[in-house]
Write a protein that holds these residues in place. Structure first.
Motif, PDB file in Angstrom:
ATOM      1  N   LEU A   1     -18.446 -22.080  -0.735  1.00  0.00           N
ATOM      2  CA  LEU A   1     -18.865 -21.119   0.111  1.00  0.00           C
ATOM      3  C   LEU A   1     -19.208 -20.916   1.224  1.00  0.00           C
ATOM      4  CD1 LEU A   1     -22.338 -23.531   0.015  1.00  0.00           C
ATOM      5  CD2 LEU A   1     -21.971 -22.189  -1.802  1.00  0.00           C
ATOM      6  N   PRO A   2     -17.672 -20.990   2.545  1.00  0.00           N
ATOM      7  CA  PRO A   2     -16.927 -20.402   3.033  1.00  0.00           C
ATOM      8  C   PRO A   2     -16.417 -19.409   3.215  1.00  0.00           C
ATOM      9  CG  PRO A   2     -15.653 -22.375   2.793  1.00  0.00           C
ATOM     10  CD  PRO A   2     -16.623 -22.220   1.349  1.00  0.00           C
ATOM     11  N   ARG A   3     -15.924 -18.136   2.021  1.00  0.00           N
ATOM     12  CA  ARG A   3     -16.053 -16.827   2.296  1.00  0.00           C
ATOM     13  C   ARG A   3     -16.846 -15.993   1.969  1.00  0.00           C
ATOM     14  NH1 ARG A   3     -12.037 -14.913  -2.319  1.00  0.00           N
ATOM     15  NH2 ARG A   3     -10.915 -16.478  -1.636  1.00  0.00           N
TER      16      ARG A   3
ATOM     17  N   LEU B   1     -10.941  -8.386   1.181  1.00  0.00           N
ATOM     18  CA  LEU B   1     -11.907  -9.840   0.934  1.00  0.00           C
ATOM     19  C   LEU B   1     -11.956  -9.755  -0.635  1.00  0.00           C
ATOM     20  CD1 LEU B   1     -13.736 -11.635   3.769  1.00  0.00           C
ATOM     21  CD2 LEU B   1     -10.978 -11.654   3.286  1.00  0.00           C
ATOM     22  N   ALA B   2     -10.749 -10.316  -1.384  1.00  0.00           N
ATOM     23  CA  ALA B   2     -11.367 -10.379  -2.858  1.00  0.00           C
ATOM     24  C   ALA B   2     -12.087 -11.410  -3.302  1.00  0.00           C
ATOM     25  CB  ALA B   2      -9.298 -10.098  -3.505  1.00  0.00           C
ATOM     26  N   GLY B   3     -12.779 -10.656  -4.043  1.00  0.00           N
ATOM     27  CA  GLY B   3     -14.209 -11.845  -3.726  1.00  0.00           C
ATOM     28  C   GLY B   3     -15.569 -12.277  -3.078  1.00  0.00           C
ATOM     29  N   TRP B   4     -15.987 -13.170  -3.483  1.00  0.00           N
ATOM     30  CA  TRP B   4     -17.316 -13.348  -2.788  1.00  0.00           C
ATOM     31  C   TRP B   4     -16.824 -14.665  -2.763  1.00  0.00           C
ATOM     32  CZ3 TRP B   4     -20.835 -10.854   0.161  1.00  0.00           C
ATOM     33  CH2 TRP B   4     -21.011  -9.724   0.180  1.00  0.00           C
ATOM     34  N   LEU B   5     -16.369 -15.677  -3.512  1.00  0.00           N
ATOM     35  CA  LEU B   5     -16.649 -17.351  -3.562  1.00  0.00           C
ATOM     36  C   LEU B   5     -15.070 -17.796  -3.545  1.00  0.00           C
ATOM     37  CD1 LEU B   5     -18.649 -18.323  -6.595  1.00  0.00           C
ATOM     38  CD2 LEU B   5     -19.325 -18.157  -4.064  1.00  0.00           C
ATOM     39  N   GLY B   6     -14.996 -18.924  -2.766  1.00  0.00           N
ATOM     40  CA  GLY B   6     -13.337 -19.029  -2.226  1.00  0.00           C
ATOM     41  C   GLY B   6     -13.325 -19.936  -0.752  1.00  0.00           C
ATOM     42  N   PRO B   7     -11.671 -19.955  -0.338  1.00  0.00           N
ATOM     43  CA  PRO B   7     -12.127 -20.323   1.459  1.00  0.00           C
ATOM     44  C   PRO B   7     -11.857 -19.351   2.121  1.00  0.00           C
ATOM     45  CG  PRO B   7      -9.788 -20.609  -0.151  1.00  0.00           C
ATOM     46  CD  PRO B   7     -10.911 -19.768  -1.269  1.00  0.00           C
ATOM     47  N   ALA B   8     -12.366 -19.741   2.894  1.00  0.00           N
ATOM     48  CA  ALA B   8     -12.166 -18.691   4.166  1.00  0.00           C
ATOM     49  C   ALA B   8     -11.029 -18.829   4.359  1.00  0.00           C
ATOM     50  CB  ALA B   8     -13.064 -19.070   5.632  1.00  0.00           C
TER      51      ALA B   8
ATOM     52  N   GLY C   1     -13.756 -17.818  10.056  1.00  0.00           N
ATOM     53  CA  GLY C   1     -14.844 -18.618   9.677  1.00  0.00           C
ATOM     54  C   GLY C   1     -14.918 -19.956   9.790  1.00  0.00           C
ATOM     55  N   THR C   2     -15.418 -21.255   9.829  1.00  0.00           N
ATOM     56  CA  THR C   2     -15.930 -22.422  10.221  1.00  0.00           C
ATOM     57  C   THR C   2     -15.116 -23.469   9.241  1.00  0.00           C
ATOM     58  OG1 THR C   2     -17.964 -23.116   9.199  1.00  0.00           O
ATOM     59  CG2 THR C   2     -17.756 -22.515  11.197  1.00  0.00           C
ATOM     60  N   GLY C   3     -14.569 -23.271   8.538  1.00  0.00           N
ATOM     61  CA  GLY C   3     -13.768 -24.060   7.074  1.00  0.00           C
ATOM     62  C   GLY C   3     -14.482 -24.602   6.456  1.00  0.00           C
ATOM     63  N   ALA C   4     -14.284 -25.660   5.296  1.00  0.00           N
ATOM     64  CA  ALA C   4     -14.457 -25.715   4.350  1.00  0.00           C
ATOM     65  C   ALA C   4     -15.221 -27.230   4.378  1.00  0.00           C
ATOM     66  CB  ALA C   4     -13.999 -25.832   2.702  1.00  0.00           C
ATOM     67  N   ALA C   5     -15.183 -27.628   5.453  1.00  0.00           N
ATOM     68  CA  ALA C   5     -15.497 -29.042   5.753  1.00  0.00           C
ATOM     69  C   ALA C   5     -17.153 -29.515   5.460  1.00  0.00           C
ATOM     70  CB  ALA C   5     -14.745 -30.074   7.302  1.00  0.00           C
TER      71      ALA C   5
END
Length: 269
Positions: free
Chosen positions: A24-26, A49-56, A91-95
């Motif tokens: 979700l972050p990306r 940016l490539a794609g919509w899903l993945g880490p930020a 962004g705020t990361g994935a945690a």
């Protein structure tokens, strides 16, 4: 459902939520822009940016730490970037999304059990977390998320209604979507400054989810959402971080209320 199977189902749901939350972050970074602006297509340093899903994280930033021009990175900073094999986070990361989505999915599994509609809740939960995140950041609920959320909820629940052992009614889900959407539309007409049209579109999906378990669940989830919003706004006023007329994002509380109503509706079904 036996204790061992119940715990295994909850664990699998939590793992699914954690995996989905990590993607979700990306999307949150790309969607979290003020109203009227285009969705982000680049990292903070301008790399596409490539794609919509993945880490930020941006791959193109790996060799060029922040504060360094591309192609001139050198010294300890550049070496550290190369050693990690990942670019600086934006962004705020994935945690937070990982933890929240995992907990939401685990709670839904505990309340729903092995009934087939659990698959629908687990598929919709990450989208709900994403919507709440974006609205909380920029007070905007993107159409590419709200409208597909409602359509997907109704379509999946329609399929679930054909599967044995389900505990809801698709007709009530449809009527719940229309009723809650209409109710929020009336509130939007009465007070456009306090209720955005994105909330109206989000209410369609929330009404569908709540309506699956009947009208008491729709009422409970709706009231829970307004209560959560009122408590949050009141806390901001008491802490002097907002005034009585300060606008707050309502989407996260609409979603939270729907989550509360859904848990109770699933548990009592």
């Amino acid at each position: 459902m036996t204790g061992g199977l119940e715990y295994a189902l909850i664990a699998v749901a939590a793992l699914w939520g954690a995996a989905a939350g990590a993607l979700l972050p990306r999307a949150a970074h790309r969607f979290a822009v003020p109203a009227g602006e285009e969705w982000r297509s680049a990292c903070p340093r301008g790399h596409p940016l490539a794609g919509w899903l993945g880490p930020a994280r941006c791959r193109a930033c790996r060799e060029t730490p922040y504060g360094t021009d591309a192609g001139t990175a050198s010294g300890a900073g550049a070496g550290a970037a190369r050693s990690t094999g990942a670019g600086p986070a934006y962004g705020t990361g994935a945690a937070v999304p990982v933890t929240v989505t995992a907990l939401v999915c685990a709670a839904l599994a505990a309340a729903t059990g092995t009934r087939p509609e659990l698959a629908v809740w687990l598929l919709l939960a990450p989208a709900g977390v994403l919507l709440a995140t974006v609205d909380f950041r920029v007070q905007r609920l993107p159409d590419p998320l709200t409208l597909p959320f409602a359509a997907t909820a109704l379509a999946l629940l329609g399929l679930t209604a054909l599967v044995p052992e389900h505990a809801g009614e698709w007709t009530t889900a449809l009527l719940g979507a229309l009723t809650l959407g209409a109710g929020y539309f009336v509130l939007f007409l009465i007070n456009p400054a306090g209720m955005g049209f994105g909330d109206v579109k989000l209410a369609l999906g929330a009404g569908a989810v709540l309506g699956w378990y009947g009208w008491p669940t729709v009422l409970l989830g709706t009231l829970a959402g307004f209560l959560c919003g009122a408590l949050y706004g009141g806390a901001l006023v008491v802490a002097r971080k907002a005034g009585r007329k300060t606008s707050i994002p309502f989407g996260p509380f609409l979603i939270s209320g729907a989550f509360v109503g859904l848990l109770i509706g699933a548990y009592t079904a």
